[in-house]
Design a protein around this motif. Structure first.
Motif, PDB file in Angstrom:
ATOM      1  N   ALA A 328       0.653  -1.211  -0.116  1.00  0.00           N
ATOM      2  CA  ALA A 328      -0.044  -0.081   0.027  1.00  0.00           C
ATOM      3  C   ALA A 328       0.735   1.148  -0.082  1.00  0.00           C
ATOM      4  CB  ALA A 328      -1.066   0.092   1.263  1.00  0.00           C
ATOM      5  N   ALA A 329       1.897   1.299   0.644  1.00  0.00           N
ATOM      6  CA  ALA A 329       2.886   2.525   0.916  1.00  0.00           C
ATOM      7  C   ALA A 329       3.950   2.650  -0.538  1.00  0.00           C
ATOM      8  CB  ALA A 329       3.899   2.116   1.859  1.00  0.00           C
ATOM      9  N   LEU A 330       3.916   1.374  -1.353  1.00  0.00           N
ATOM     10  CA  LEU A 330       4.420   1.867  -2.539  1.00  0.00           C
ATOM     11  C   LEU A 330       3.740   1.787  -3.744  1.00  0.00           C
ATOM     12  CD1 LEU A 330       6.932  -1.201  -2.077  1.00  0.00           C
ATOM     13  CD2 LEU A 330       7.389   1.213  -1.605  1.00  0.00           C
ATOM     14  N   ARG A 331       2.180   1.593  -3.829  1.00  0.00           N
ATOM     15  CA  ARG A 331       1.368   1.561  -4.981  1.00  0.00           C
ATOM     16  C   ARG A 331       1.469   2.621  -5.885  1.00  0.00           C
ATOM     17  NH1 ARG A 331      -2.450  -1.178  -2.373  1.00  0.00           N
ATOM     18  NH2 ARG A 331      -1.405  -3.265  -2.628  1.00  0.00           N
ATOM     19  N   ARG A 332       1.443   3.841  -5.278  1.00  0.00           N
ATOM     20  CA  ARG A 332       1.223   4.978  -6.253  1.00  0.00           C
ATOM     21  C   ARG A 332       2.713   5.550  -6.693  1.00  0.00           C
ATOM     22  NH1 ARG A 332      -3.946   8.597  -4.489  1.00  0.00           N
ATOM     23  NH2 ARG A 332      -5.259   6.661  -4.251  1.00  0.00           N
ATOM     24  N   ARG A 333       3.758   4.769  -6.296  1.00  0.00           N
ATOM     25  CA  ARG A 333       4.952   5.323  -6.706  1.00  0.00           C
ATOM     26  C   ARG A 333       5.409   4.911  -8.012  1.00  0.00           C
ATOM     27  NH1 ARG A 333       6.360   8.990  -2.691  1.00  0.00           N
ATOM     28  NH2 ARG A 333       5.583   8.437  -0.739  1.00  0.00           N
ATOM     29  N   ALA A 334       6.314   5.887  -8.652  1.00  0.00           N
ATOM     30  CA  ALA A 334       6.735   5.553 -10.108  1.00  0.00           C
ATOM     31  C   ALA A 334       7.709   4.548 -10.180  1.00  0.00           C
ATOM     32  CB  ALA A 334       7.172   6.764 -10.634  1.00  0.00           C
ATOM     33  N   ALA A 335       7.840   3.709 -11.292  1.00  0.00           N
ATOM     34  CA  ALA A 335       8.689   2.685 -11.469  1.00  0.00           C
ATOM     35  C   ALA A 335      10.140   3.233 -11.350  1.00  0.00           C
ATOM     36  CB  ALA A 335       8.372   2.025 -12.808  1.00  0.00           C
ATOM     37  N   GLY A 336      10.781   2.254 -10.545  1.00  0.00           N
ATOM     38  CA  GLY A 336      12.160   2.811 -10.339  1.00  0.00           C
ATOM     39  C   GLY A 336      12.705   4.029  -9.530  1.00  0.00           C
ATOM     40  N   SER A 337      11.573   4.474  -8.645  1.00  0.00           N
ATOM     41  CA  SER A 337      11.714   5.730  -8.022  1.00  0.00           C
ATOM     42  C   SER A 337      12.043   5.581  -6.521  1.00  0.00           C
ATOM     43  CB  SER A 337      10.458   6.471  -8.114  1.00  0.00           C
ATOM     44  OG  SER A 337       9.217   5.810  -7.435  1.00  0.00           O
ATOM     45  N   VAL A 338      12.156   4.332  -5.984  1.00  0.00           N
ATOM     46  CA  VAL A 338      12.287   3.939  -4.513  1.00  0.00           C
ATOM     47  C   VAL A 338      13.500   3.172  -4.282  1.00  0.00           C
ATOM     48  CG1 VAL A 338      10.993   2.991  -2.599  1.00  0.00           C
ATOM     49  CG2 VAL A 338       9.682   4.059  -4.357  1.00  0.00           C
ATOM     50  N   VAL A 339      14.120   3.637  -3.078  1.00  0.00           N
ATOM     51  CA  VAL A 339      15.040   2.900  -2.458  1.00  0.00           C
ATOM     52  C   VAL A 339      14.286   2.346  -1.238  1.00  0.00           C
ATOM     53  CG1 VAL A 339      17.059   2.806  -0.896  1.00  0.00           C
ATOM     54  CG2 VAL A 339      17.161   4.283  -3.090  1.00  0.00           C
ATOM     55  N   LEU A 340      14.072   1.077  -1.235  1.00  0.00           N
ATOM     56  CA  LEU A 340      13.256   0.356  -0.061  1.00  0.00           C
ATOM     57  C   LEU A 340      14.218  -0.456   0.936  1.00  0.00           C
ATOM     58  CD1 LEU A 340      10.241  -0.643   0.912  1.00  0.00           C
ATOM     59  CD2 LEU A 340      10.790  -2.739  -0.471  1.00  0.00           C
TER      60      LEU A 340
END
Length: 447
Positions: A328-340
């Motif tokens: 749920a925290a990641l769902r609206r993020r753009a592809a390749g935009s996150v360091v998890l």
């Protein structure tokens, strides 16, 4: 004389045991740990103290037992007590029984705390006296000894998890259901028993009571159908007959008297909008709606923005101990935009987590979402070995500890829109509480 077992030696257990002893019950206070001085002092009140007790081997003979909220429903002591005819309860159930004020209980697989916090804000803004706990772990609004003796004025607001509800004999006057999916099945033994625990929030309601439910969630709506009371819904997707929904940029509240609308507050994401709708629908059902629908402050550890590291937003999602919450925290993020940053423990209360077929499927789905949005995944703790096979080796880094994982993530955050700590697996409370300070230190070092 009623024979009563109270499990544990924490402040809540001691307070409850003292209260029950004053009522003339024959109380036993027992647990696996060393008894606190406050507990030992109850011997003067006639309370039997059983320190270092193995309740799973011998819980004793009792008419009622008030178990700790961390006790799994599958624990042997639960079966032994029930087989002996003992009524198994918890502190929250005692509050539901004794409160002279109307009770509001919030449950759901996710969103309970945020919904309860928003609801407390709305009710207080409307001038209602709200009794709720402030000392529960990780800013949860679970019932604690702060609600003892049970209040007689205002309203009593409690977050009720499945671990509370499986040990209840009563339902709140207003029951709120945020959502439902497989979670914490290790504590209950099966999906059916987990569902049965959640159903307890409405199973003992009367026709004069109220259920408030997420009409966008089929399983939550099915649980609400077990209530004989009035039904209020909330939805981010469609209109409801009574309750709260979204129309354009407005939150619309509808009941038998008509409609009122408020602007959707700024910076309210999907999960928080759902929580706000749930809170608004519940305030409407309680007849205590404020004149304005302002943006309430969300509780910590739940997709909370902590600061900025250059152009990278820093997010503390430390309460996401299950895969679906991370998704749920990641769902609206753009592809390749996150360091998890993800990982944690593989067991809770000695039981393996995310091990049922239903939960394994949710883990696979969450990792698929993480693969889509993450340019890098930093894995830590025992759960790192379980998570690693879901990701390309070139896009993961392994760390032994949470602190090391956050440091490694920060070193590789350039170009990412967001660095989010969202573990997917349980964390010790001390680890969870270190996330925000660690992220704040990163932000301050860059200033």
């Amino acid at each position: 004389m009623t024979r009563t077992l109270v499990e544990g030696f924490d402040r809540g257990a001691v307070t409850l045991a003292r209260l029950l002893a004053r009522e003339g019950r024959r109380v036993t206070l027992a647990g696996p740990d060393t008894a606190s001085q406050q507990a030992l002092a109850l011997r003067a009140k006639g309370v039997e103290i059983r320190a270092h007790a193995d309740l799973d081997a011998n819980p004793g003979q009792h008419d009622e037992a008030f178990l700790d909220v961390w006790t799994p429903e599958v624990a042997p002591r639960v079966a032994l007590l029930r087989e002996s005819g003992c009524v198994v309860r918890c502190l929250g159930d005692f509050v539901l029984e004794r409160s002279e004020a109307p009770t509001i209980g919030v449950t759901g697989t996710a969103g309970k705390t945020t919904t309860a916090a928003f609801l407390a804000y709305l009710l207080r803004t409307a001038g209602v006296t709200v009794h709720t706990s402030t000392t529960a772990r990780a800013a949860n609004l679970w019932p604690t000894d702060e609600l003892l003796p049970a209040p007689a004025d205002g309203v009593v607001l409690m977050e009720l998890t499945s671990s509370h509800l499986c040990f209840t004999t009563r339902s709140p006057r207003i029951a709120v259901i945020t959502c439902f999916w497989p979670d914490h099945l290790e504590l209950h033994g099966s999906l059916d028993r987990y569902r049965a625990a959640k159903e307890a929030i409405v199973s003992r309601q009367s026709p004069g009571d109220v259920v408030v439910v997420n009409e966008d969630d089929v399983d939550a709506a099915a649980i609400a159908s077990g209530s004989p009371g009035r039904r209020f819904g909330f939805s981010a997707k469609a209109e409801v007959d009574a309750g709260a929904f979204v129309r354009g940029k407005e939150v619309v509240l509808r009941d038998a008297t008509g409609e009122r609308s408020f602007h959707v507050p700024a910076r309210v994401d999907g999960p928080r909008l759902q929580a706000l709708l749930a809170a608004a629908a519940t305030a409407l059902a309680a007849g205590a709606l404020p004149e304005q629908l302002g943006p309430p402050q969300a509780p910590p550890f739940r997709a909370t923005r902590v600061g900025q590291l250059g152009d990278t937003e820093l997010i503390d999602d430390g309460m996401a101990a299950t895969p679906a919450k991370t998704a749920a925290a990641l769902r609206r993020r753009a592809a390749g935009s996150v360091v998890l940053v993800a990982g944690g423990e593989l067991e809770i209360a000695g039981l393996p987590v995310h091990s049922s077929p239903e939960e394994q499927m949710l883990l696979e789905q969450a990792c698929a979402e993480a693969r889509r949005v993450a340019r890098l995944v930093v894995l830590f703790g025992p759960a790192a070995a379980r998570l690693a096979p879901f990701f390309d080796r070139s896009r993961i880094v392994r760390a032994q500890t949470l602190d090391e994982a956050i440091a490694l993530a920060s070193e590789r955050a350039e170009g990412a829109k967001v660095l989010v700590v969202s573990p997917m697996f349980p964390l010790p409370p001390a680890d969870r509480e270190r996330i925000a300070p660690a992220l704040e230190t990163l932000a301050q070092a860059r200033e």
